[in-house]
Design a protein around this motif. Sequence first.
Motif, PDB file in Angstrom:
ATOM      1  N   ARG A   1     -11.347   7.601   5.510  1.00 12.68           N
ATOM      2  CA  ARG A   1     -11.343   7.549   4.056  1.00 12.68           C
ATOM      3  C   ARG A   1      -9.908   7.623   3.552  1.00 12.68           C
ATOM      4  NH1 ARG A   1     -13.871  12.034  -0.087  1.00 12.68           N
ATOM      5  NH2 ARG A   1     -12.908  11.170  -1.969  1.00 12.68           N
ATOM      6  N   ILE A   2      -9.604   6.804   2.547  1.00 15.97           N
ATOM      7  CA  ILE A   2      -8.294   6.822   1.918  1.00 15.97           C
ATOM      8  C   ILE A   2      -8.295   7.871   0.810  1.00 15.97           C
ATOM      9  CG2 ILE A   2      -6.648   5.447   0.571  1.00 15.97           C
ATOM     10  CD1 ILE A   2      -7.812   2.987   2.003  1.00 15.97           C
TER      11      ILE A   2
ATOM     12  N   LEU B   1     -11.322   2.590   5.315  1.00 17.15           N
ATOM     13  CA  LEU B   1     -10.866   1.524   6.193  1.00 17.15           C
ATOM     14  C   LEU B   1     -11.802   1.413   7.384  1.00 17.15           C
ATOM     15  CD1 LEU B   1      -7.060   2.467   6.292  1.00 17.15           C
ATOM     16  CD2 LEU B   1      -8.101   0.623   4.935  1.00 17.15           C
TER      17      LEU B   1
ATOM     18  N   GLU C   1      -1.608   5.634   2.829  1.00 17.91           N
ATOM     19  CA  GLU C   1      -2.576   4.678   3.357  1.00 17.91           C
ATOM     20  C   GLU C   1      -2.030   3.988   4.603  1.00 17.91           C
ATOM     21  OE1 GLU C   1      -4.688   0.399   2.254  1.00 17.91           O
ATOM     22  OE2 GLU C   1      -4.375   1.860   0.647  1.00 17.91           O
ATOM     23  N   TRP C   2      -0.756   3.630   4.586  1.00 19.56           N
ATOM     24  CA  TRP C   2      -0.205   2.952   5.750  1.00 19.56           C
ATOM     25  C   TRP C   2      -0.261   3.843   6.993  1.00 19.56           C
ATOM     26  CZ3 TRP C   2       0.285  -1.753   7.149  1.00 19.56           C
ATOM     27  CH2 TRP C   2       0.990  -2.054   8.319  1.00 19.56           C
TER      28      TRP C   2
ATOM     29  N   LYS D   1     -10.284  -2.680   3.856  1.00 15.07           N
ATOM     30  CA  LYS D   1     -10.555  -1.604   2.906  1.00 15.07           C
ATOM     31  C   LYS D   1     -11.800  -1.967   2.102  1.00 15.07           C
ATOM     32  CE  LYS D   1      -7.081  -0.213   0.409  1.00 15.07           C
ATOM     33  NZ  LYS D   1      -6.119  -0.035  -0.744  1.00 15.07           N
TER      34      LYS D   1
ATOM     35  N   HIS E   1     -12.832   4.961  -1.127  1.00 23.24           N
ATOM     36  CA  HIS E   1     -12.540   3.762  -0.346  1.00 23.24           C
ATOM     37  C   HIS E   1     -12.266   4.169   1.098  1.00 23.24           C
ATOM     38  CE1 HIS E   1     -11.001   1.613  -4.222  1.00 23.24           C
ATOM     39  NE2 HIS E   1     -12.316   1.661  -4.155  1.00 23.24           N
TER      40      HIS E   1
ATOM     41  N   VAL F   1       0.844  -1.192   0.000  1.00 24.45           N
ATOM     42  CA  VAL F   1       0.000   0.000   0.000  1.00 24.45           C
ATOM     43  C   VAL F   1       0.879   1.241   0.000  1.00 24.45           C
ATOM     44  CG1 VAL F   1      -1.855  -1.212   1.220  1.00 24.45           C
ATOM     45  CG2 VAL F   1      -0.173   0.107   2.531  1.00 24.45           C
ATOM     46  N   SER F   2       0.265   2.393  -0.286  1.00 27.61           N
ATOM     47  CA  SER F   2       1.018   3.650  -0.309  1.00 27.61           C
ATOM     48  C   SER F   2       1.408   4.061   1.100  1.00 27.61           C
ATOM     49  CB  SER F   2       0.172   4.750  -0.941  1.00 27.61           C
ATOM     50  OG  SER F   2      -0.939   5.055  -0.104  1.00 27.61           O
TER      51      SER F   2
ATOM     52  N   GLN G   1     -13.330  12.950   6.743  1.00 23.65           N
ATOM     53  CA  GLN G   1     -12.395  11.887   6.390  1.00 23.65           C
ATOM     54  C   GLN G   1     -12.408  10.759   7.417  1.00 23.65           C
ATOM     55  OE1 GLN G   1     -10.338  11.985   3.432  1.00 23.65           O
ATOM     56  NE2 GLN G   1     -11.852  13.567   3.011  1.00 23.65           N
TER      57      GLN G   1
ATOM     58  N   LEU H   1      -2.434   6.178   7.618  1.00 23.93           N
ATOM     59  CA  LEU H   1      -3.830   6.191   8.062  1.00 23.93           C
ATOM     60  C   LEU H   1      -4.173   4.899   8.793  1.00 23.93           C
ATOM     61  CD1 LEU H   1      -5.618   7.762   4.961  1.00 23.93           C
ATOM     62  CD2 LEU H   1      -5.283   8.816   7.200  1.00 23.93           C
ATOM     63  N   ARG H   2      -3.654   3.785   8.316  1.00 23.69           N
ATOM     64  CA  ARG H   2      -3.897   2.498   8.976  1.00 23.69           C
ATOM     65  C   ARG H   2      -3.329   2.507  10.397  1.00 23.69           C
ATOM     66  NH1 ARG H   2      -5.278  -2.177   6.327  1.00 23.69           N
ATOM     67  NH2 ARG H   2      -5.865  -1.949   4.137  1.00 23.69           N
TER      68      ARG H   2
END
Length: 280
Positions: free
Chosen positions: A72-73, A81, A42-43, A99, A79, A38-39, A133, A45-46
Motif C-alpha cells: 500500500r502507498i 502496487l 513511493e519510489w 498502481k 492505492h 512519483v514521490s 501495508q 516502496l517500488r
Amino acid sequence: MQATADKKATQDKQAAGDKQNTPGKPNTLADPGLKDRVSEAEWQLRVDLAAAYRLVAHYGWDDLIFTHLSVRIPGPEHHFLINPFGALFEEITASSLVKIDLNGEKVDESPFWVNPAGFTIHSAIHQAREDAQCVMHTHTTAGVAVSAQREGLLPLSQQSLFPLAGLAYHDYEGIAVRDDEKARLVRDLGAANFMILRNHGLLTCAPTIPDAFLAMFILQRACEIQVAALAGGQPLTAVPQAIVDKIVSEGDKVTSSQGGLLAWPGLLRKLDRIDPCYRD
C-alpha cells in the motif's frame, strides 16, 4: 551457403537477446521516467517490492505469473502496487509495478493489466487492515501440500512455531475472483499475519515489505520441513504448546526487534550482485 547464413543469423539473434538480458542492461519492462513522476516514498516502496518479486523468483516460489505481492502507498486513498500481469517475477522492475485503487482501476497510465484474483485477495486485506501495508501470496509446492493436509501446519520445527503463534486458515472457494469472498477472507484472517489458504497456498502480511518477506520465508521453510518430515515415514516429535506460546518474544530477542529489516539489506546486496535492474 544458405545454411551457413541462417546459422549466423540465429547466432546473431541469440547474442542480441543475451546482451539485452545482461545484468545491468535496461529492462524492457522499465519506464525510465517514472522515478521523477512519483514521490520518494513511493519510489522506495517500488524498489523494495520489485526486489521482493525478484527474491520470490530466486528462491523458486513463483508460479509462472500466477501469484502476487502488493504494498500500500501511504495516503488515505488506499492505492497499492501490484505486479504487471503477464510478467515473470524475474523481470519485474520498480517502474513496471502497477498502481491501482480498491476498485481495481489503474491510477496511473500503464501498458500492463492486473490479475483479477490478485486484486480480490489483496484489495480485501489492504482495505480491512491498516497495519497490513504489504501482502504476499504464493502457490509453492510445499505450501499447497501443507494447505491440503487436514491438520495444516504442525509444530514440528522451530520455523513452524512463529506462524503457529498467530496462524489463520481460509477454506478454498475456487479461484478468488468473486467480491463476496472478500468478507470471508478478511474474517478468517482476523489480526493474524500468517494465513494458509486451503488447497491454494500461503499468505503473509505485515507493516513493511521486509517483515512480510521474512514471514513468508519462515512459513515456506516450515512447510518444506513438514513435507520432508512426513515423507520420512518415522514417528515425529511435536514441540510442546508451552514453547509455541513464548517463541515470538524469543525471536524478537534474536533480531533485536528489527524483524525482517535485519536481513533485508543483505538480500538487496544479493540481488544487486545477481542483477540490479530491479531498481529500474
